[in-house]
Scaffold this motif. Structure first.
Motif, PDB file in Angstrom:
ATOM      1  N   VAL A  24      53.031  37.901  42.750  1.00  0.00           N
ATOM      2  CA  VAL A  24      51.711  37.815  43.205  1.00  0.00           C
ATOM      3  C   VAL A  24      50.828  37.032  42.290  1.00  0.00           C
ATOM      4  O   VAL A  24      50.158  35.816  42.848  1.00  0.00           O
ATOM      5  CB  VAL A  24      50.793  39.176  43.145  1.00  0.00           C
ATOM      6  N   LEU A  25      50.930  36.888  41.042  1.00  0.00           N
ATOM      7  CA  LEU A  25      50.481  35.974  40.104  1.00  0.00           C
ATOM      8  C   LEU A  25      50.908  34.706  40.084  1.00  0.00           C
ATOM      9  O   LEU A  25      50.019  33.801  40.103  1.00  0.00           O
ATOM     10  CB  LEU A  25      50.444  36.464  38.549  1.00  0.00           C
ATOM     11  N   ALA A  26      52.176  34.462  40.539  1.00  0.00           N
ATOM     12  CA  ALA A  26      52.748  33.281  40.723  1.00  0.00           C
ATOM     13  C   ALA A  26      52.154  32.359  41.921  1.00  0.00           C
ATOM     14  O   ALA A  26      51.905  31.333  41.866  1.00  0.00           O
ATOM     15  CB  ALA A  26      54.369  33.300  40.643  1.00  0.00           C
ATOM     16  N   VAL A  27      51.909  33.176  42.868  1.00  0.00           N
ATOM     17  CA  VAL A  27      51.485  32.778  44.301  1.00  0.00           C
ATOM     18  C   VAL A  27      50.161  32.098  43.995  1.00  0.00           C
ATOM     19  O   VAL A  27      49.586  31.097  44.415  1.00  0.00           O
ATOM     20  CB  VAL A  27      51.589  33.837  45.391  1.00  0.00           C
ATOM     21  N   VAL A  28      49.326  33.169  43.335  1.00  0.00           N
ATOM     22  CA  VAL A  28      47.738  33.141  43.294  1.00  0.00           C
ATOM     23  C   VAL A  28      47.479  31.523  42.408  1.00  0.00           C
ATOM     24  O   VAL A  28      46.883  30.641  42.775  1.00  0.00           O
ATOM     25  CB  VAL A  28      47.145  34.098  42.448  1.00  0.00           C
ATOM     26  N   SER A  29      48.637  31.463  41.290  1.00  0.00           N
ATOM     27  CA  SER A  29      48.589  30.282  40.313  1.00  0.00           C
ATOM     28  C   SER A  29      48.941  29.195  41.002  1.00  0.00           C
ATOM     29  O   SER A  29      48.188  27.944  40.909  1.00  0.00           O
ATOM     30  CB  SER A  29      49.192  30.534  39.071  1.00  0.00           C
ATOM     31  N   LEU A  30      49.959  29.156  41.742  1.00  0.00           N
ATOM     32  CA  LEU A  30      50.379  27.819  42.528  1.00  0.00           C
ATOM     33  C   LEU A  30      49.334  27.645  43.777  1.00  0.00           C
ATOM     34  O   LEU A  30      48.958  26.385  43.695  1.00  0.00           O
ATOM     35  CB  LEU A  30      51.534  28.352  43.329  1.00  0.00           C
ATOM     36  N   VAL A  31      48.612  28.349  44.248  1.00  0.00           N
ATOM     37  CA  VAL A  31      47.549  27.947  45.492  1.00  0.00           C
ATOM     38  C   VAL A  31      46.335  27.414  44.651  1.00  0.00           C
ATOM     39  O   VAL A  31      46.023  26.462  45.156  1.00  0.00           O
ATOM     40  CB  VAL A  31      47.368  29.452  46.170  1.00  0.00           C
ATOM     41  N   ALA A  32      46.093  28.244  43.543  1.00  0.00           N
ATOM     42  CA  ALA A  32      44.875  27.596  42.785  1.00  0.00           C
ATOM     43  C   ALA A  32      45.047  26.148  42.275  1.00  0.00           C
ATOM     44  O   ALA A  32      44.190  25.445  42.187  1.00  0.00           O
ATOM     45  CB  ALA A  32      44.607  28.357  41.687  1.00  0.00           C
ATOM     46  N   ALA A  33      46.265  25.780  42.064  1.00  0.00           N
ATOM     47  CA  ALA A  33      46.688  24.531  41.533  1.00  0.00           C
ATOM     48  C   ALA A  33      46.597  23.415  42.733  1.00  0.00           C
ATOM     49  O   ALA A  33      46.143  22.236  42.495  1.00  0.00           O
ATOM     50  CB  ALA A  33      47.970  24.372  41.069  1.00  0.00           C
ATOM     51  N   TYR A  34      46.413  23.842  44.000  1.00  0.00           N
ATOM     52  CA  TYR A  34      46.266  22.895  44.952  1.00  0.00           C
ATOM     53  C   TYR A  34      44.734  22.897  45.590  1.00  0.00           C
ATOM     54  O   TYR A  34      44.597  22.243  46.586  1.00  0.00           O
ATOM     55  CB  TYR A  34      47.259  23.010  45.946  1.00  0.00           C
TER      56      TYR A  34
ATOM     57  N   TRP B 103      44.171  36.714  38.193  1.00  0.00           N
ATOM     58  CA  TRP B 103      44.174  35.305  37.528  1.00  0.00           C
ATOM     59  C   TRP B 103      44.858  35.209  36.220  1.00  0.00           C
ATOM     60  O   TRP B 103      44.705  36.088  35.421  1.00  0.00           O
ATOM     61  CB  TRP B 103      42.749  35.012  37.357  1.00  0.00           C
ATOM     62  N   ILE B 104      45.377  34.091  35.964  1.00  0.00           N
ATOM     63  CA  ILE B 104      46.193  34.149  34.594  1.00  0.00           C
ATOM     64  C   ILE B 104      45.073  32.922  33.821  1.00  0.00           C
ATOM     65  O   ILE B 104      45.336  31.720  34.233  1.00  0.00           O
ATOM     66  CB  ILE B 104      47.421  33.584  34.686  1.00  0.00           C
ATOM     67  N   ALA B 105      44.476  33.092  32.864  1.00  0.00           N
ATOM     68  CA  ALA B 105      43.816  32.027  32.290  1.00  0.00           C
ATOM     69  C   ALA B 105      44.757  31.182  31.422  1.00  0.00           C
ATOM     70  O   ALA B 105      45.435  31.394  30.537  1.00  0.00           O
ATOM     71  CB  ALA B 105      42.778  32.537  31.215  1.00  0.00           C
ATOM     72  N   GLY B 106      44.380  29.829  31.685  1.00  0.00           N
ATOM     73  CA  GLY B 106      45.521  28.777  31.223  1.00  0.00           C
ATOM     74  C   GLY B 106      46.551  28.579  32.205  1.00  0.00           C
ATOM     75  O   GLY B 106      47.219  27.755  31.664  1.00  0.00           O
TER      76      GLY B 106
ATOM     77  N   ALA C  91      19.991  36.534  28.259  1.00  0.00           N
ATOM     78  CA  ALA C  91      20.185  37.174  29.389  1.00  0.00           C
ATOM     79  C   ALA C  91      21.186  36.364  30.175  1.00  0.00           C
ATOM     80  O   ALA C  91      22.081  37.077  30.894  1.00  0.00           O
ATOM     81  CB  ALA C  91      18.957  37.144  30.459  1.00  0.00           C
ATOM     82  N   SER C  92      21.576  35.181  29.703  1.00  0.00           N
ATOM     83  CA  SER C  92      22.948  34.567  30.012  1.00  0.00           C
ATOM     84  C   SER C  92      24.206  35.160  29.695  1.00  0.00           C
ATOM     85  O   SER C  92      25.346  34.977  30.457  1.00  0.00           O
ATOM     86  CB  SER C  92      22.907  32.983  29.676  1.00  0.00           C
ATOM     87  N   SER C  93      24.251  35.852  28.703  1.00  0.00           N
ATOM     88  CA  SER C  93      25.265  36.613  28.289  1.00  0.00           C
ATOM     89  C   SER C  93      25.949  37.794  29.252  1.00  0.00           C
ATOM     90  O   SER C  93      27.105  38.398  29.519  1.00  0.00           O
ATOM     91  CB  SER C  93      25.164  37.573  27.040  1.00  0.00           C
ATOM     92  N   LEU C  94      24.821  38.201  30.531  1.00  0.00           N
ATOM     93  CA  LEU C  94      25.277  38.933  31.494  1.00  0.00           C
ATOM     94  C   LEU C  94      26.183  38.510  32.572  1.00  0.00           C
ATOM     95  O   LEU C  94      26.936  39.124  33.302  1.00  0.00           O
ATOM     96  CB  LEU C  94      23.922  39.558  32.040  1.00  0.00           C
ATOM     97  N   HIS C  95      26.409  36.967  32.390  1.00  0.00           N
ATOM     98  CA  HIS C  95      27.068  36.308  33.151  1.00  0.00           C
ATOM     99  C   HIS C  95      28.318  35.574  32.820  1.00  0.00           C
ATOM    100  O   HIS C  95      28.828  34.479  33.241  1.00  0.00           O
ATOM    101  CB  HIS C  95      26.269  35.401  34.193  1.00  0.00           C
ATOM    102  N   ARG C  96      28.830  36.136  31.548  1.00  0.00           N
ATOM    103  CA  ARG C  96      29.789  35.502  30.944  1.00  0.00           C
ATOM    104  C   ARG C  96      31.026  35.635  31.627  1.00  0.00           C
ATOM    105  O   ARG C  96      31.373  36.728  31.957  1.00  0.00           O
ATOM    106  CB  ARG C  96      29.854  36.289  29.570  1.00  0.00           C
ATOM    107  N   LEU C  97      31.768  34.486  31.696  1.00  0.00           N
ATOM    108  CA  LEU C  97      32.956  34.188  32.667  1.00  0.00           C
ATOM    109  C   LEU C  97      34.052  34.970  31.965  1.00  0.00           C
ATOM    110  O   LEU C  97      34.425  34.928  30.606  1.00  0.00           O
ATOM    111  CB  LEU C  97      33.553  32.768  32.582  1.00  0.00           C
ATOM    112  N   ASP C  98      34.508  36.180  32.587  1.00  0.00           N
ATOM    113  CA  ASP C  98      35.560  36.758  31.939  1.00  0.00           C
ATOM    114  C   ASP C  98      36.617  37.348  32.981  1.00  0.00           C
ATOM    115  O   ASP C  98      36.456  38.046  33.922  1.00  0.00           O
ATOM    116  CB  ASP C  98      35.272  38.093  31.115  1.00  0.00           C
ATOM    117  N   TYR C  99      37.749  36.782  32.849  1.00  0.00           N
ATOM    118  CA  TYR C  99      38.932  37.150  33.773  1.00  0.00           C
ATOM    119  C   TYR C  99      40.098  36.693  32.924  1.00  0.00           C
ATOM    120  O   TYR C  99      40.440  36.245  32.174  1.00  0.00           O
ATOM    121  CB  TYR C  99      38.766  36.422  35.217  1.00  0.00           C
ATOM    122  N   GLY C 100      41.416  37.391  33.775  1.00  0.00           N
ATOM    123  CA  GLY C 100      42.757  37.297  33.395  1.00  0.00           C
ATOM    124  C   GLY C 100      43.323  38.473  32.963  1.00  0.00           C
ATOM    125  O   GLY C 100      43.019  39.619  33.073  1.00  0.00           O
ATOM    126  N   VAL C 101      44.708  38.368  32.523  1.00  0.00           N
ATOM    127  CA  VAL C 101      45.606  39.372  32.407  1.00  0.00           C
ATOM    128  C   VAL C 101      45.899  39.879  30.761  1.00  0.00           C
ATOM    129  O   VAL C 101      46.639  40.683  30.454  1.00  0.00           O
ATOM    130  CB  VAL C 101      47.122  39.074  32.995  1.00  0.00           C
TER     131      VAL C 101
END
Length: 262
Positions: free
Chosen positions: A74-84, A118-121, A177-187
């Protein structure tokens, strides 16, 4: 009455060639009772069948490690799709999957699950490679459901341990207040927890150097102060994984009688 045999009479065929007073000569002479050669015991022929190299067990398989195999696919498919996809669209998807305070307050379950897709990087990042080998090794020892549990425990636990203090700091005016929307995702949190749990199942000669190396990398990142909240999250996730050692060892012992599948 037959005459006793003389010393000059020829010896019977069954005892010919044997010396007087020497017991067990037939066995040592290599013949049986009926002058048949004693056949040496058969030895097992060497097994020349091709065996799968043990290195193949480092990689996930559908039968042996179903959780790692499916999740990795699943991670591989998501990453490959995101690349395009268009980079702006990918950034929007990342924002929608971010486990920041604002999203955790509104849709906690959705973003906690989405952020782990999502895989960061990218798919070739160090954490992506670590996920493949660490989860495979852990699942072969404790099973797929428990591996998924350890991964989620680290992912959710480290996320809450970093985002809740952020929300409180904003509430009391210590952060903007901007810290409430800090981008945070990944495995990465789940991988760190899984690695911590896996080290408890390894021998001391591998456990402590691996923990020391990974811990040193995390502390170095924290000192660099590039992303302190994420770096603290990695250390917390590793600690969560180490805390599962008693349970992981108990699960491993329970699975030992089972035959490993390829």
């Amino acid at each position: 009455m037959p005459a006793p045999p003389s010393d000059d009479a020829p010896a019977p065929a069954s005892v010919a060639g044997l010396l007087d007073g020497m017991p067990r000569q037939r066995e040592r002479g290599g013949t049986g009772a009926a002058e048949t050669p004693v056949t040496p015991p058969a030895t097992a022929a060497p097994d020349t069948r091709l065996r799968a190299p043990r290195l193949l067990r480092l990689f996930p398989t559908p039968a042996g490690t179903p959780f790692t195999f499916v999740y990795g696919a699943v991670l591989a498919v998501v990453s490959l799709v995101a690349a395009y996809l268009d980079p702006a669209l990918v950034h929007t998807l990342h924002q929608g999957s971010s486990t920041d305070v604002a999203h955790l307050v509104r849709t906690p379950v959705l973003v906690l699950v989405a952020s782990a897709l999502w895989i960061a990087g990218g798919i070739l990042s160090p954490y992506a490679v670590a996920l493949l080998f660490v989860l495979t090794a852990l699942e072969r020892r404790i099973g797929g459901v428990r591996t998924a549990g350890v991964f989620l425990l680290g992912h959710v636990g480290a996320t809450l341990a970093t985002e809740v203090p952020t929300g409180l700091a904003v509430l009391f005016g210590h952060l903007p207040a901007s810290s409430l929307h800090r981008l945070d995702y990944g495995v990465s949190f789940g991988v760190a927890a899984s690695l911590g749990a896996l080290t408890g199942l390894l021998g001391p000669w591998l456990r402590w150097p691996l923990l020391a190396l990974f811990g040193w990398m995390l502390v170095t990142d924290l000192i660099a102060f590039t992303d302190p909240m994420t770096d603290w999250g990695h250390l917390i996730a590793l600690t969560i994984g180490v805390a599962t050692w008693p349970a992981a060892r108990r699960w491993h012992r329970a699975r030992q009688p089972l035959t490993d599948r390829p």
